[in-house]
Design a protein around this motif. Structure first.
Motif, PDB file in Angstrom:
ATOM      1  N   ASP A 273      -3.489   3.907  -6.329  1.00 40.12           N
ATOM      2  CA  ASP A 273      -4.262   3.399  -5.192  1.00 40.12           C
ATOM      3  C   ASP A 273      -4.997   2.096  -5.505  1.00 40.12           C
ATOM      4  N   ASP A 274      -4.532   1.363  -6.528  1.00 39.21           N
ATOM      5  CA  ASP A 274      -5.204   0.107  -6.896  1.00 39.21           C
ATOM      6  C   ASP A 274      -5.172  -0.912  -5.753  1.00 39.21           C
TER       7      ASP A 274
ATOM      8  N   ARG B 243      -9.922   4.017   0.742  1.00 39.50           N
ATOM      9  CA  ARG B 243      -8.598   4.092   0.101  1.00 39.50           C
ATOM     10  C   ARG B 243      -7.788   5.244   0.678  1.00 39.50           C
ATOM     11  N   ARG B 244      -8.418   6.429   0.750  1.00 40.89           N
ATOM     12  CA  ARG B 244      -7.663   7.612   1.182  1.00 40.89           C
ATOM     13  C   ARG B 244      -7.260   7.530   2.651  1.00 40.89           C
TER      14      ARG B 244
ATOM     15  N   VAL C  37       0.858  -1.203   0.000  1.00 41.99           N
ATOM     16  CA  VAL C  37       0.000   0.000   0.000  1.00 41.99           C
ATOM     17  C   VAL C  37       0.887   1.244   0.000  1.00 41.99           C
TER      18      VAL C  37
ATOM     19  N   GLN D 117     -15.813   3.697  -0.752  1.00 40.06           N
ATOM     20  CA  GLN D 117     -14.562   3.043  -1.170  1.00 40.06           C
ATOM     21  C   GLN D 117     -13.441   4.068  -1.353  1.00 40.06           C
TER      22      GLN D 117
ATOM     23  N   GLN E 113      -4.393   5.002   2.964  1.00 34.35           N
ATOM     24  CA  GLN E 113      -3.138   5.554   2.423  1.00 34.35           C
ATOM     25  C   GLN E 113      -2.559   6.626   3.337  1.00 34.35           C
TER      26      GLN E 113
ATOM     27  N   THR F 217       1.234   4.175  -2.861  1.00 31.53           N
ATOM     28  CA  THR F 217       0.879   5.555  -2.506  1.00 31.53           C
ATOM     29  C   THR F 217       1.987   6.500  -2.949  1.00 31.53           C
TER      30      THR F 217
ATOM     31  N   ALA G  60      -4.688  -0.379  -2.526  1.00 28.89           N
ATOM     32  CA  ALA G  60      -5.513   0.089  -1.392  1.00 28.89           C
ATOM     33  C   ALA G  60      -6.987  -0.205  -1.688  1.00 28.89           C
ATOM     34  N   GLY G  61      -7.376  -0.058  -2.945  1.00 30.44           N
ATOM     35  CA  GLY G  61      -8.759  -0.362  -3.342  1.00 30.44           C
ATOM     36  C   GLY G  61      -9.063  -1.842  -3.175  1.00 30.44           C
TER      37      GLY G  61
END
Ligand code: HEM
Length: 461
Positions: free
Chosen positions: A320-321, A417-418, A311, A413, A421, A315, A323-324
């Motif tokens: 962010d794939d 993710r944010r 992750v 979602q 990260q 970042t 993290a998704g």
């Protein structure tokens, strides 16, 4: 509205019957449910298969057939059956009925409690502020709120992440909905809302309130609920009035401003009462569920340092794939809302059973997400599986499905993710205990039993 599925037959072809299920009295089944709904569901599936009936509410046997079926929930753990339900005519497979218990909180015009045709009109207006570019614009806000909260986390002593995630998601949704930036106004709204939600989603509080309501014929219930909801109502109505009077309404892109500007098909705007109910709905639906999902994401991810490193690397590269995929795998293994409910307005044949009108159907994310034929090694936390194969509409259902699928799925979602990260970029977190946390049912959600306890090491990164 989707066409009625060719597999959906609404004309009785045989006599009505419910799939098999536990034969114990409703009270005993309800007790087993309360002690551990997920293990109860797993045991039912092992014994009765992918279609089974659970009976949680004792009803007068002498009542009409529709009444007799209330409290009998038919769980669906076969993706094909779920497809049948999600693509059926929403006037026949109804959702608002099953959300009625939320009406005192969200109001009678809320998208959650409406059925067709009213639901469709509300959904059309509420969708644009929560989709595409509009949602992506909230990324910076989410990272800033997470960063500010992170600065207050204790170093070197174990603490529960869940309340921190609640604070972050509450501030994010309040700012996204109202578009307010003044710290004092935000603090007031979040404090009132937080107090109301904490009380009203507490199982013990709800139990006491329903007992009071039984004894005092609703006065106790409404009195206490009103005291909690009233101040939040007032704040929402004040914000609506400010926004209607704003001279810069056309330039604003917060959800309230977009809804004030929106028009129904006949050109009319939303009334104050409609706005109040939908704003309350977004504040409630958009906060607790995302906080719980994030707590689970950390609880699962932090046990895999290699995945944490991936992750971080992505970042740093502006991606962010992964993290998704972590968010998706978290919601698969720990679906915050383990099943959704639908009420049959007419008989429907599913899996060889002609289910009578009044039956409640429960497409079950929790069980479907653990199917070995869909997810090899289903109990392993492996975000990579969502990079190898995209999530399927009937095999990945943390946000429900069909015309009632969660309106905030993209928002939630993005937020997951944010926050993942931002936190991992700034903090070295490790689980506080070696043992993974158990699942605990909290109101209608599944939460980590200890609130996802972690340790922040060495003053952060
Ligand atoms: C991880 C976080 C979330 C989860 C797990 C979640 C889950 C769900 C589920 C299971 C439903 C019912 C769907 C169905 O009946 O098929 C739902 C409905 C809904 N959710 Fe979410 N939700 C989340 C976040 C959000 C957010 C952030 C918002 C708003 C900003 C939101 C707004 C709504 C609304 C308005 C509905 C009602 C949709 C309708 O009836 O048409 N949710 N959500």
């Amino acid at each position: 509205m989707p066409a009625e599925s060719s597999r959906t037959r609404t004309l009785p072809a045989k006599s009505p019957s419910l799939p098999p299920g536990p034969r114990q009295p409703a009270a005993l089944q309800a007790a087993r449910w309360l002690l551990g709904s997920t293990s109860f569901l797993e045991r039912c599936q092992a014994r009765f298969g992918d279609l089974f009936t659970v009976n949680l509410v004792a009803k007068a046997a002498a009542g009409p057939a529709a009444d007799r079926n209330q409290g009998r929930w038919v769980f669906l753990a076969d993706p094909e059956h779920v497809r049948q339900v999600f693509t059926a005519d929403p006037e026949i497979v109804r959702t608002g009925d099953t959300n009625r218990f939320l009406e005192p909180l969200v109001g009678p015009r809320s998208i959650l409690v409406l059925d067709e045709p009213g639901h469709r009109g509300q959904r059309k207006l509420m969708l644009p502020p929560l989709h595409g570019e509009r949602v992506r614009n909230y990324g910076t806000l989410i990272s800033r709120v997470a960063e500010a909260d992170l600065a207050r986390w204790p170093v070197g002593e174990p603490f529960a992440l869940w309340p921190r995630m609640q604070a972050i998601t509450l501030e994010v949704i309040v700012r996204a909905v109202f578009g307010i930036a003044e710290p004092r106004r935000i603090a007031r709204v979040t404090a009132l809302l937080g107090r109301m939600l904490n009380r009203m989603t507490n199982a013990r509080w709800l139990l006491v309130q329903s007992l009071l309501a039984t004894v005092a014929e609703s006065t106790g219930h409404k009195g206490t609920a009103r005291r909690l909801i009233g101040p939040v109502d007032e704040v929402i109505r004040t914000e609506i009035a400010h926004r209607r009077a704003a001279t810069d309404l056309d330039q604003r892109d917060d959800i309230l401003s977009l809804l004030v500007r929106a028009e129904y098909a006949d050109g009319s705007p939303m009334s104050d009462d409609e706005l109040r109910d939908e704003l309350m709905t977004l504040l409630i639906a958009g906060h607790e569920s995302t906080a719980t999902a994030l707590a689970w994401a950390f609880e699962l991810l932090l046990r895999h340092p290699d995945k944490v490193a991936r992750v971080r690397e992505e970042t740093e590269a502006g991606l962010d794939d992964y993290a998704g995929a972590v968010a998706q795998e978290t919601l698969r293994l720990r679906p915050v809302v383990p099943f959704v409910l639908r009420n049959l307005a007419q008989p429907m044949e599913i899996g060889g059973h002609l289910l009578p009108a009044g039956t409640w159907l429960a497409p079950c994310a929790y069980l479907i997400h653990r199917r070995e034929d869909v997810y090899p090694e289903p109990l392993r936390f492996r975000p990579e599986r969502f990079l190898e194969r995209p999530a399927g509409a009937t095999t990945w259902l943390p946000f429900g499905g069909g015309v009632r699928r969660c309106l905030g799925a993209s928002f939630a979602q993005l937020e997951m993710r944010r926050v993942l990260q931002t936190v991992l970029a700034h903090a070295d977190l490790v689980p506080a205990r070696g043992k993974a946390e158990k699942i605990r049912a909290r109101f209608i959600t599944l939460a980590p039993a200890r609130g996802a306890r972690v340790l922040l090491e060495g003053g952060g990164k």
